[in-house]
Scaffold this active site. Structure first.
Site, PDB file in Angstrom:
ATOM      1  N   GLY A 144      13.878 -10.047 -27.299  1.00 44.56           N
ATOM      2  CA  GLY A 144      15.027  -9.964 -28.190  1.00 44.56           C
ATOM      3  C   GLY A 144      14.783 -10.481 -29.583  1.00 44.56           C
ATOM      4  O   GLY A 144      15.698 -10.531 -30.406  1.00 44.56           O
ATOM      5  N   GLY A 145      13.529 -10.849 -29.870  1.00 39.85           N
ATOM      6  CA  GLY A 145      13.204 -11.262 -31.232  1.00 39.85           C
ATOM      7  C   GLY A 145      13.481 -10.171 -32.249  1.00 39.85           C
ATOM      8  O   GLY A 145      13.784 -10.442 -33.409  1.00 39.85           O
TER       9      GLY A 145
ATOM     10  N   GLY B  48       6.849  -5.024 -25.298  1.00 36.95           N
ATOM     11  CA  GLY B  48       6.250  -6.331 -25.518  1.00 36.95           C
ATOM     12  C   GLY B  48       7.157  -7.441 -25.016  1.00 36.95           C
ATOM     13  O   GLY B  48       8.140  -7.199 -24.317  1.00 36.95           O
TER      14      GLY B  48
ATOM     15  N   THR C 170       3.971  -5.133 -31.326  1.00 33.30           N
ATOM     16  CA  THR C 170       2.951  -4.628 -30.401  1.00 33.30           C
ATOM     17  C   THR C 170       3.270  -3.195 -29.997  1.00 33.30           C
ATOM     18  O   THR C 170       2.374  -2.344 -29.897  1.00 33.30           O
ATOM     19  CB  THR C 170       2.839  -5.537 -29.162  1.00 33.30           C
ATOM     20  OG1 THR C 170       2.723  -6.900 -29.582  1.00 33.30           O
ATOM     21  CG2 THR C 170       1.615  -5.179 -28.325  1.00 33.30           C
TER      22      THR C 170
ATOM     23  N   GLU D 299      16.775  -2.467 -24.538  1.00 27.53           N
ATOM     24  CA  GLU D 299      15.520  -2.682 -23.810  1.00 27.53           C
ATOM     25  C   GLU D 299      15.797  -2.920 -22.330  1.00 27.53           C
ATOM     26  O   GLU D 299      15.111  -2.377 -21.457  1.00 27.53           O
ATOM     27  CB  GLU D 299      14.763  -3.878 -24.404  1.00 27.53           C
ATOM     28  CG  GLU D 299      14.171  -3.588 -25.777  1.00 27.53           C
ATOM     29  CD  GLU D 299      13.577  -4.808 -26.454  1.00 27.53           C
ATOM     30  OE1 GLU D 299      12.868  -4.624 -27.455  1.00 27.53           O
ATOM     31  OE2 GLU D 299      13.827  -5.945 -26.000  1.00 27.53           O
TER      32      GLU D 299
END
EC number: 5.3.1.6
Length: 219
Positions: A96-97, A83, A32, A104
């Protein structure tokens, strides 16, 4: 019916409304956010530049000739746009994907306002269906995994992935996360954990949620 990619594009476009003039903004990581960076390129003359949460986003920003600043050079960020893999009604998230969770979390911590951009599939009542990523110092992997089992999870090493910080990722399956703030603190106190992918202590301030009938703004 709009596809998931079309919903992502809608929130990416909407996020431009939250970008202040002449600012340095924080930019996250993921599919995203990649669409947001494409949209940001169209107004790049309005901003000073960005602080990026990953090497991948840095490369994408630079490809669009958007100046990327080191976070240590920046005193504050007015906004961070990123995202989520899951987000609940309290705007707590699992992230964390894309394995960029530590950077982040750092950039989000500096920002005055965290804008989460997500499609409706990411919006959940309870966190935990998406496996919870944990960034771990490699020598502590087995110890941390044992501790996570004690918490009721089923950790699995993410194969072939090394984070930008040189660490490994454990993805924890089977958690029903009733108390995200408490679980985040508990996991982060395990020796060898760099950080976990719960963003509950620093939650999103605004969620731009892509739905079939338009983008909903939730605070």
């Amino acid at each position: 019916m709009l596809t998931q990619d079309q919903l992502k594009l809608a929130v990416a476009k909407k996020a431009l409304e939250f970008v202040p003039e002449d600012a340095i903004i924080g930019v996250g990581t993921g599919s995203t956010v990649n669409l947001f960076i494409e949209e940001l390129a169209g107004i790049k003359g309005r901003i000073k530049g960005a602080v990026s949460s990953s090497e991948a986003s840095t490369a994408r920003l630079k490809a669009h000739h958007i100046q990327v600043f080191d976070l240590n050079e920046v005193e504050k960020l007015s906004v961070y746009i990123d995202g989520a893999d899951e987000i609940n009604h309290h705007l707590h998230m699992i992230k964390g994907g894309g394995a960029a969770l530590t950077r982040e979390k750092i950039v989000a911590g500096v920002a005055d306002e965290f804008i989460c951009i997500a499609d409706e599939k990411k919006y959940v009542t309870m966190l935990g269906a998406f496996p919870l990523p944990i960034e771990v110092i490699p020598m502590a992997r087995s110890y941390v995994a044992r501790e996570l089992v004690k918490l009721g999870g089923h950790p699995e090493l993410r194969q072939g992935v090394t984070t930008d910080n040189g660490n490994v990722i454990l993805d924890v399956h089977g958690l029903q996360i009733m108390k995200p703030v408490e679980l985040e603190e508990t996991i982060n106190h395990i020796a060898g954990v760099v950080t976990c992918g719960l963003f509950a202590r620093r939650r999103a301030d605004v969620l731009l949620l892509g739905k079939q009938d338009g983008v909903e703004v939730l605070r």
